[in-house]
Design an enzyme around this catalytic site. Structure first.
Site, PDB file in Angstrom:
ATOM      1  N   THR A 224       0.842  -1.205   0.000  1.00 38.93           N
ATOM      2  CA  THR A 224       0.000   0.000   0.000  1.00 38.93           C
ATOM      3  C   THR A 224       0.869   1.244   0.000  1.00 38.93           C
ATOM      4  O   THR A 224       1.676   1.458   0.907  1.00 38.93           O
ATOM      5  CB  THR A 224      -0.938   0.008   1.216  1.00 38.93           C
ATOM      6  OG1 THR A 224      -1.854  -1.084   1.096  1.00 38.93           O
ATOM      7  CG2 THR A 224      -1.734   1.308   1.280  1.00 38.93           C
TER       8      THR A 224
ATOM      9  N   HIS B 156      -7.120   5.218  -1.974  1.00 37.65           N
ATOM     10  CA  HIS B 156      -7.347   4.755  -0.599  1.00 37.65           C
ATOM     11  C   HIS B 156      -8.786   5.018  -0.146  1.00 37.65           C
ATOM     12  O   HIS B 156      -9.041   5.391   0.998  1.00 37.65           O
ATOM     13  CB  HIS B 156      -6.365   5.416   0.373  1.00 37.65           C
ATOM     14  CG  HIS B 156      -5.979   4.537   1.531  1.00 37.65           C
ATOM     15  ND1 HIS B 156      -4.928   3.668   1.482  1.00 37.65           N
ATOM     16  CD2 HIS B 156      -6.515   4.386   2.765  1.00 37.65           C
ATOM     17  CE1 HIS B 156      -4.811   3.029   2.638  1.00 37.65           C
ATOM     18  NE2 HIS B 156      -5.785   3.444   3.437  1.00 37.65           N
TER      19      HIS B 156
ATOM     20  N   ASP C 217      -9.637   0.047  -7.585  1.00 39.76           N
ATOM     21  CA  ASP C 217     -10.108   0.024  -6.200  1.00 39.76           C
ATOM     22  C   ASP C 217     -10.744   1.375  -5.892  1.00 39.76           C
ATOM     23  O   ASP C 217     -10.090   2.402  -5.991  1.00 39.76           O
ATOM     24  CB  ASP C 217      -8.921  -0.234  -5.262  1.00 39.76           C
ATOM     25  CG  ASP C 217      -9.335  -0.508  -3.829  1.00 39.76           C
ATOM     26  OD1 ASP C 217     -10.471  -0.172  -3.458  1.00 39.76           O
ATOM     27  OD2 ASP C 217      -8.523  -1.056  -3.073  1.00 39.76           O
TER      28      ASP C 217
ATOM     29  N   ARG D 129     -15.507  -1.119   1.619  1.00 42.30           N
ATOM     30  CA  ARG D 129     -16.686  -0.813   2.435  1.00 42.30           C
ATOM     31  C   ARG D 129     -17.841  -1.778   2.161  1.00 42.30           C
ATOM     32  O   ARG D 129     -18.558  -2.164   3.081  1.00 42.30           O
ATOM     33  CB  ARG D 129     -17.133   0.619   2.184  1.00 42.30           C
ATOM     34  CG  ARG D 129     -16.175   1.680   2.738  1.00 42.30           C
ATOM     35  CD  ARG D 129     -16.683   3.082   2.426  1.00 42.30           C
ATOM     36  NE  ARG D 129     -15.853   4.113   3.024  1.00 42.30           N
ATOM     37  CZ  ARG D 129     -14.830   4.702   2.406  1.00 42.30           C
ATOM     38  NH1 ARG D 129     -14.509   4.319   1.169  1.00 42.30           N
ATOM     39  NH2 ARG D 129     -14.126   5.639   3.012  1.00 42.30           N
TER      40      ARG D 129
END
Length: 397
Positions: free
Chosen positions: A156, A278, A309, A333
């Site tokens: 990440t 992110h 993403d 989520r």
């Protein structure tokens, strides 16, 4: 007893809001600063349309694809999310759900469950790591992941520092001690079903992060691990090349939003890159991930696997991303709301909703496989894309 089946991700979110304490739910929905990027991640998909076929639809459709050397049954991967206090089974339940639906699970280094537990629940686990600590510590974590049977790494890079949120950042206690119980007890008592799950499991929400520690020693707390990351100098491209070589297997670089960075990602030898901001929790007003996708896919899509993403709520969103150049998408989520609603079955429910939506969109577009999707299947309005890092960063392409 698990809640009845739900039909949409939006319904899973509504149930999660009712089920979870305010501070826990607030951590799931918030984005950095005013949330411009968070909202754009979702809204951008609504700006894209489809160009459906009337005749020639196929009777059967193939949703499978290959990512990070793994063939998966649908082009949706579980994105790693840390600091979960949603369900006592946490990442293990998510891993089992992903295995049941034939896909990969990403495990955060800041997760509450160990890499050994999660890899045992799903042999196709990707461990997410941050550039944190010394190279010796990174090697130690990679060796631990390899011993656990992890099939790849997610590095990440799209988290520089999450600035304050206009609606307030939920406070996270360093430890669940008497002081924390007194402070957060009223929230738990007003959400008895959430509390009852943990009571029945015999444990309370744990804020330690075992994957950042050393096996056989007490796991560090979230903030201890966070402090280590903050004190570590950010990686260079040479550092990332070293990490890819040291691991010696599939690696995804997560957080690429610029064409020039995508080209540098290819040079590291990474297997894949994730076009990601992110989830709107990094630098606010960064464009939606889907807006940056086409520029990156055009530049490097024939040299590295491109994954999207951010903002996925429907199967049709997945199809739009694939048509614009992604090999697969990652969700965060959406599956957490399913986990909050009904544990492992809730995560499976979310994956089934996305799978059904992908299938329906493929049928309407006249395709028998996700691999047949092209840009001609999508109606893109003028000025939609943002080709960052290609000399004209602020202008639509």
């Amino acid at each position: 007893m698990a809640d009845p089946w739900f039909e949409t991700v939006a319904e899973a979110q509504r149930r999660a809001e009712r089920r979870l304490p305010k501070s826990v739910y607030g951590a799931l929905i918030a984005g950095s600063e005013s949330g411009v990027t968070l909202r754009d991640n979702i809204a951008a998909f609504g700006e894209l349309g489809f160009a459906p076929h009337l005749v020639g639809q196929t009777a059967d459709r193939d949703l499978s694809t290959t990512v990070m050397g793994q063939r998966i049954g649908l082009p949706v991967i579980i994105s790693p999310v840390g600091a979960q206090a949603i369900h006592p089974d946490g990442e293990v339940a998510v891993a089992r759900a992903a295995a049941a639906r034939d896909t990969l699970v990403g495990l955060s280094s800041f997760a509450g469950k160990s890499v050994e537990e999660v890899a045992a629940a799903n042999p196709r686990t990707l461990l997410q790591i941050y550039w944190s600590g010394s190279k010796d510590q990174l090697i130690q974590r990679m060796e631990r992941a390899r011993a656990a049977g992890v099939v790849g790494l997610i590095v990440t890079l799209d988290w520089s520092f999450s600035h304050g949120r206009d609606w307030g950042s939920p406070a996270i206690p360093e430890r669940i001690d008497l002081r924390a119980l007194i402070r957060y007890g009223p929230q738990a008592l007003t959400h008895p079903r959430w509390l009852a799950r943990f009571v029945r499991s015999g444990r309370i929400p744990d804020l330690t992060v075992p994957n950042m520690g050393v096996p056989g020693q007490p796991a560090p707390t979230f903030f201890e691990a966070y402090g280590e990351w903050m004190q570590t100098p950010p990686p260079t491209w040479d550092d990332l090349r070293w990490l890819v070589e040291e691991w010696g297997g599939p690696v995804m670089l997560k957080g690429v939003m610029r064409v020039d960075d995508a080209r540098r990602a290819v040079d590291t030898g990474a297997t894949a890159l994730s076009v990601s901001n992110h989830g709107g929790n990094n630098l606010d007003t960064t464009p939606a991930s889907i807006r940056a996708l086409t520029g990156i896919a055009d530049a490097v899509g024939d040299q590295i696997e491109v994954v999207l993403d951010g903002g996925i709520r429907r199967g049709s969103d997945v199809v739009k991303a694939l048509a614009l150049g992604a090999r697969a998408v990652m969700i965060g989520r959406a599956y957490l709301w399913g986990l909050a609603s009904a544990g492992q079955p809730g995560v499976e429910n979310v994956l089934d909703i996305l799978s059904g939506g992908i299938d329906s969109a493929l049928r309407g577009l006249g395709h028998g496989s996700v691999r047949e999707l092209t840009r001609a299947d999508v109606v893109m309005p003028p000025g939609f894309t943002r080709k960052l890092g290609a000399g004209r960063n602020s202008l639509p392409q």
